[in-house]
Each structure stands twice: as structure tokens, then as C-alpha cells.
Design a protein around this motif. Structure first.
Motif, PDB file in Angstrom:
ATOM      1  N   LEU A  55      27.050 -35.765 -20.534  1.00 35.65           N
ATOM      2  CA  LEU A  55      27.109 -36.708 -21.645  1.00 35.65           C
ATOM      3  C   LEU A  55      28.494 -37.338 -21.758  1.00 35.65           C
ATOM      4  O   LEU A  55      28.627 -38.560 -21.920  1.00 35.65           O
ATOM      5  N   ILE A  56      29.535 -36.541 -21.639  1.00 39.40           N
ATOM      6  CA  ILE A  56      30.903 -37.065 -21.697  1.00 39.40           C
ATOM      7  C   ILE A  56      31.152 -38.007 -20.525  1.00 39.40           C
ATOM      8  O   ILE A  56      31.750 -39.080 -20.697  1.00 39.40           O
ATOM      9  N   LEU A  57      30.700 -37.635 -19.341  1.00 38.81           N
ATOM     10  CA  LEU A  57      30.872 -38.486 -18.163  1.00 38.81           C
ATOM     11  C   LEU A  57      30.160 -39.820 -18.334  1.00 38.81           C
ATOM     12  O   LEU A  57      30.718 -40.876 -18.012  1.00 38.81           O
ATOM     13  N   VAL A  58      28.947 -39.813 -18.867  1.00 39.97           N
ATOM     14  CA  VAL A  58      28.203 -41.054 -19.100  1.00 39.97           C
ATOM     15  C   VAL A  58      28.924 -41.930 -20.115  1.00 39.97           C
ATOM     16  O   VAL A  58      29.009 -43.158 -19.944  1.00 39.97           O
ATOM     17  N   LEU A  59      29.469 -41.326 -21.170  1.00 35.59           N
ATOM     18  CA  LEU A  59      30.213 -42.104 -22.161  1.00 35.59           C
ATOM     19  C   LEU A  59      31.462 -42.745 -21.561  1.00 35.59           C
ATOM     20  O   LEU A  59      31.764 -43.910 -21.837  1.00 35.59           O
ATOM     21  N   ILE A  60      32.182 -42.009 -20.744  1.00 34.01           N
ATOM     22  CA  ILE A  60      33.384 -42.553 -20.100  1.00 34.01           C
ATOM     23  C   ILE A  60      33.007 -43.678 -19.145  1.00 34.01           C
ATOM     24  O   ILE A  60      33.632 -44.749 -19.154  1.00 34.01           O
ATOM     25  N   LEU A  61      31.984 -43.466 -18.314  1.00 31.86           N
ATOM     26  CA  LEU A  61      31.559 -44.506 -17.386  1.00 31.86           C
ATOM     27  C   LEU A  61      31.049 -45.740 -18.124  1.00 31.86           C
ATOM     28  O   LEU A  61      31.320 -46.876 -17.707  1.00 31.86           O
TER      29      LEU A  61
END
Length: 71
Positions: A55-61
Motif C-alpha cells: 500500500l505504501i509503495l502504491v501511494l509513493i508510485l
């Protein structure tokens, strides 16, 4: 003999449930706010550490892609 070992997540959830059962009127405002906004703790507990990382990775991307294409 079988020992009942619970994970830290299970212990936190059990203690939270006991607190809610022990003081229902004191937590009434919290219940209404949680129903409107959702609880980040509940989201993270349901996803686990891998889901939270994704979830954090998707938000950053998503933020990077938005800044590249729309600015």
C-alpha cells in the motif's frame, strides 16, 4: 500441558475489545468517528506487514506518476 501463546496483534485486539466492552458509553464518540473515517489501525492489522508495504509503495508510485504527468 498446552500453553496459550498469542501474537502481539492478537493481544492488542483482545485488550482493545475488553476496553470497548468495559466502557461502552465512554467510547461512543470514538465509535461514531471510526464509522465515518475508518481506522488506520484496523486497516493495517487486516493487511499485515506485506500488504501495508505494498500500500505504501502504491501511494509513493502514484504520487510520482501524478507529479510527472500532471505538473
Amino acid at each position: 500441558m498446552q500453553e496459550n501463546k498469542e501474537t502481539p496483534e492478537q493481544k492488542r485486539d483482545r485488550l482493545r475489545q475488553q476496553e470497548l466492552k468495559g466502557n461502552p458509553t465512554g467510547n461512543l464518540n470514538d465509535v461514531f468517528n471510526r464509522a465515518n473515517n475508518g481506522s488506520l489501525v484496523d486497516l493495517v492489522n487486516s493487511l499485515g506487514w506485506k500488504g501495508t508495504g505494498i500500500l505504501i509503495l502504491v501511494l509513493i508510485l502514484g504520487t510520482i506518476i501524478y507529479s510527472v504527468f500532471f505538473r
